[in-house]
Scaffold this motif. Structure first.
Motif, PDB file in Angstrom:
ATOM      1  N   GLU A 304       0.837  -1.192   0.000  1.00  9.40           N
ATOM      2  CA  GLU A 304       0.000   0.000   0.000  1.00  9.40           C
ATOM      3  C   GLU A 304       0.876   1.247   0.000  1.00  9.40           C
ATOM      4  OE1 GLU A 304      -3.260   1.090   0.038  1.00  9.40           O
ATOM      5  OE2 GLU A 304      -3.788  -0.902  -0.679  1.00  9.40           O
ATOM      6  N   SER A 305       0.605   2.161  -0.908  1.00 10.88           N
ATOM      7  CA  SER A 305       1.466   3.340  -1.075  1.00 10.88           C
ATOM      8  C   SER A 305       1.657   4.119   0.217  1.00 10.88           C
ATOM      9  CB  SER A 305       0.868   4.257  -2.146  1.00 10.88           C
ATOM     10  OG  SER A 305       0.851   3.635  -3.396  1.00 10.88           O
ATOM     11  N   ARG A 306       0.579   4.361   0.924  1.00  5.19           N
ATOM     12  CA  ARG A 306       0.687   5.166   2.144  1.00  5.19           C
ATOM     13  C   ARG A 306       1.528   4.446   3.209  1.00  5.19           C
ATOM     14  NH1 ARG A 306      -5.291   6.005   4.145  1.00  5.19           N
ATOM     15  NH2 ARG A 306      -5.614   6.336   1.924  1.00  5.19           N
ATOM     16  N   GLU A 307       1.417   3.111   3.263  1.00  5.69           N
ATOM     17  CA  GLU A 307       2.180   2.355   4.240  1.00  5.69           C
ATOM     18  C   GLU A 307       3.660   2.312   3.862  1.00  5.69           C
ATOM     19  OE1 GLU A 307       0.783   1.561   7.014  1.00  5.69           O
ATOM     20  OE2 GLU A 307      -1.139   2.285   6.246  1.00  5.69           O
ATOM     21  N   VAL A 308       3.941   2.183   2.577  1.00 10.15           N
ATOM     22  CA  VAL A 308       5.330   2.250   2.124  1.00 10.15           C
ATOM     23  C   VAL A 308       5.919   3.621   2.458  1.00 10.15           C
ATOM     24  CG1 VAL A 308       6.860   2.131   0.116  1.00 10.15           C
ATOM     25  CG2 VAL A 308       4.951   0.526   0.328  1.00 10.15           C
ATOM     26  N   GLY A 309       5.098   4.668   2.324  1.00 15.75           N
ATOM     27  CA  GLY A 309       5.543   6.009   2.695  1.00 15.75           C
ATOM     28  C   GLY A 309       5.905   6.104   4.168  1.00 15.75           C
ATOM     29  N   LYS A 310       5.107   5.467   5.016  1.00 16.56           N
ATOM     30  CA  LYS A 310       5.382   5.496   6.452  1.00 16.56           C
ATOM     31  C   LYS A 310       6.682   4.769   6.784  1.00 16.56           C
ATOM     32  CE  LYS A 310       0.470   5.774   7.665  1.00 16.56           C
ATOM     33  NZ  LYS A 310      -0.689   5.041   8.263  1.00 16.56           N
ATOM     34  N   VAL A 311       6.938   3.653   6.110  1.00 20.63           N
ATOM     35  CA  VAL A 311       8.186   2.918   6.343  1.00 20.63           C
ATOM     36  C   VAL A 311       9.388   3.759   5.921  1.00 20.63           C
ATOM     37  CG1 VAL A 311       9.519   0.893   5.672  1.00 20.63           C
ATOM     38  CG2 VAL A 311       7.077   0.657   6.171  1.00 20.63           C
ATOM     39  N   HIS A 312       9.286   4.416   4.771  1.00 21.75           N
ATOM     40  CA  HIS A 312      10.369   5.293   4.325  1.00 21.75           C
ATOM     41  C   HIS A 312      10.586   6.434   5.319  1.00 21.75           C
ATOM     42  CE1 HIS A 312      10.152   3.160   0.525  1.00 21.75           C
ATOM     43  NE2 HIS A 312      11.113   3.897   0.010  1.00 21.75           N
ATOM     44  N   GLY A 363       1.420   9.601   2.894  1.00 27.03           N
ATOM     45  CA  GLY A 363       1.814   8.729   3.992  1.00 27.03           C
ATOM     46  C   GLY A 363       3.158   9.123   4.577  1.00 27.03           C
ATOM     47  N   LEU A 364       4.079   9.517   3.713  1.00 26.64           N
ATOM     48  CA  LEU A 364       5.407   9.955   4.147  1.00 26.64           C
ATOM     49  C   LEU A 364       5.309  11.212   4.995  1.00 26.64           C
ATOM     50  CD1 LEU A 364       8.582   9.486   3.631  1.00 26.64           C
ATOM     51  CD2 LEU A 364       8.320  11.330   1.955  1.00 26.64           C
ATOM     52  N   ALA A 365       4.586  12.220   4.520  1.00 28.64           N
ATOM     53  CA  ALA A 365       4.467  13.491   5.233  1.00 28.64           C
ATOM     54  C   ALA A 365       3.808  13.293   6.589  1.00 28.64           C
ATOM     55  CB  ALA A 365       3.672  14.488   4.393  1.00 28.64           C
ATOM     56  N   LEU A 366       2.776  12.443   6.631  1.00 27.83           N
ATOM     57  CA  LEU A 366       2.081  12.194   7.888  1.00 27.83           C
ATOM     58  C   LEU A 366       3.028  11.593   8.919  1.00 27.83           C
ATOM     59  CD1 LEU A 366      -0.678  12.185   9.348  1.00 27.83           C
ATOM     60  CD2 LEU A 366      -1.004   9.862   8.495  1.00 27.83           C
ATOM     61  N   ALA A 367       3.867  10.654   8.494  1.00 31.07           N
ATOM     62  CA  ALA A 367       4.774   9.980   9.424  1.00 31.07           C
ATOM     63  C   ALA A 367       6.009  10.813   9.762  1.00 31.07           C
ATOM     64  CB  ALA A 367       5.198   8.634   8.845  1.00 31.07           C
TER      65      ALA A 367
END
Length: 448
Positions: A304-312, A363-367
């Motif tokens: 999931e794109s947003r989850e991959v963003g959070k991992v990054h 997802g990245l910005a949120l995390a």
């Protein structure tokens, strides 16, 4: 306007957004067809043999691939054919380059009548060939939609509905293309079977994790190891409906594709002329030229794109705050093909706009939560993220702050998959226009 110079870390620090754009362009340029085709071209049929050279193909890079062949093919050697690409993805024709391959346009990511008509013409074009003929097939990402020819008993409208459901389901590209191959008269090696006994040489630009030619554009000219049973399981897993008679044919194995070892593929050649890894390496080289360490995580990331963003984001924060596992300043790169599962919305809720790259950035910005010194760009290397006019988006330490000042709550935009709306208001969309190639997702995180 003077092009920024990035030959030092100070230059990068002064213009981080422009530097990320610079890395994206390095990745795209590495994958352009004209720079990668010459060494893979076969020789034309022997003069006097009566053999023809027919060029066929499909994909977002189709127009540029056809032009590359025209530029490199001997002028005294006959050349003809038909390639289909996405609307508005035909590059400007270089002055003096004669057109010998017809290029038509069709719809992506949902197929349309133009794509079906092109597929029918291509299938007709390769009928009745001899062993003296050469078929040069040009394949790139997007071909699954652009080269559409539904299985007998399946209408275009039904195929469109199945395709839309797949796109919204969160299924991986390999899962989607497994279904597509078994619901087609041209994919999954069937086009190669139609070319027999001609020699077939396939040149492909990879847009899939693992660079499997049988998955790229659903592999119309290569063997297919997947099965009808797998297609049935995927449809059931994601709750995707197909007409009852078609499901029965799948369950009976009546829509099976040509398999590895089938004699129809004897003597055929397949060449990967550009891959996601090569483009990531080009971006890494550009970063190192600016004095930065560069790390490629993988060219095969899925999820999931947003989850991959959070991992990054977790990795970027660890580097920024603890110097682990990398020392800053550095650039972290990754590729692959993430997915977006479209959330159901209440009636009257505005339709979200966006694609994989934009969703990753949300997802990245949120995390990241405004982590200082961290900048990022995510974009699709074909120049179009989803169905809008942007390639992707950018994130900076003040992204959330500027959004709040503009009255926007990120979680609300995430809930309706509206990356375009979010980053448009921040002037943080990446808009490159069609690039005429496609090696899938590109992500770069700069940590200063």
């Amino acid at each position: 306007m003077t092009k920024p110079s990035f030959n030092s870390i100070s230059g990068v620090s002064a213009q981080p957004r422009q530097f990320l754009d610079h890395l994206f362009q390095a990745a795209v340029e590495r994958a352009l067809p004209l720079a990668n085709t010459a060494r893979f071209l076969p020789r034309p049929p022997m003069p006097g043999s009566g053999g023809r050279t027919i060029v066929i193909g499909a994909g977002k890079a189709g127009g540029a691939m056809a032009q590359a062949v025209e530029a490199l093919w001997p002028l005294d050697a006959p050349l003809e054919g038909l390639v289909v690409t996405r609307y508005h993805h035909v590059p400007p024709r270089p002055e003096g380059l004669p057109q010998r391959i017809e290029v038509v346009e069709a719809s992506h990511p949902v197929p349309d009548e133009a794509g079906q008509a092109a597929a029918e013409r291509i299938l007709a074009m390769v009928q009745g060939l001899s062993e003296n003929d050469l078929v040069l097939c040009l394949i790139s990402g997007g071909g699954s939609s652009l080269l559409t020819l539904p299985a007998e008993g399946l209408s275009l409208e039904e195929k469109q509905a199945i395709n839309k459901a797949l796109l919204a389901s969160g299924a991986s590209i390999s899962e989607m293309n497994c279904v597509r191959k078994h619901l087609s008269r041209i994919k999954g090696g069937r086009l190669a079977a139609a070319c027999a006994p001609a020699r077939v040489v396939t040149l492909t630009i990879s847009d899939v994790p693992g660079d499997d030619p049988s998955i790229i554009a659903s592999g119309p000219t290569v063997p297919d190891a997947s099965s009808c049973a797998e297609a049935v399981a995927i449809l059931q897993r994601y709750g995707i409906e197909v007409p009852g008679d078609i499901m029965s044919l799948l369950e009976q194995g009546a829509l099976e594709t040509p398999k590895p070892g089938d004699a129809v593929f004897d003597g055929h050649e397949v060449h990967l002329i550009a891959t996601p890894q090569q483009s990531l390496e080009a971006a890494a080289e550009a970063a190192r030229d600016a004095g930065l360490a560069a790390y490629i995580l993988s060219d095969e990331m899925e999820g999931e794109s947003r989850e991959v963003g959070k991992v990054h984001a977790a990795l970027a924060r660890a580097v920024a705050m603890k110097g682990q596992p990398f020392q800053k300043p550095c650039v972290i790169l990754s590729g692959g093909e993430t997915t977006v599962t479209i959330r159901k919305q209440a009636p009257g809720t505005p339709r979200g706009r966006g694609g994989r790259a934009g969703e990753f950035c949300m997802g990245l910005a949120l995390a990241l939560q405004g982590q200082g010194g961290v900048y990022a760009l995510a974009a699709d290397t074909d120049g179009i993220d989803g169905i809008e006019d942007n390639a992707g988006a950018c994130v900076s330490p003040d992204t959330l702050q500027r959004a709040v000042a503009a009255g926007m709550k990120l979680d609300q935009y995430l809930d309706r998959n509206d990356a375009y709306g979010y980053f448009e208001k921040l002037d943080d969309l990446v808009i490159s226009g069609p690039t005429y190639t496609n090696v899938n997702d590109f992500r770069a995180i700069l940590i200063l």
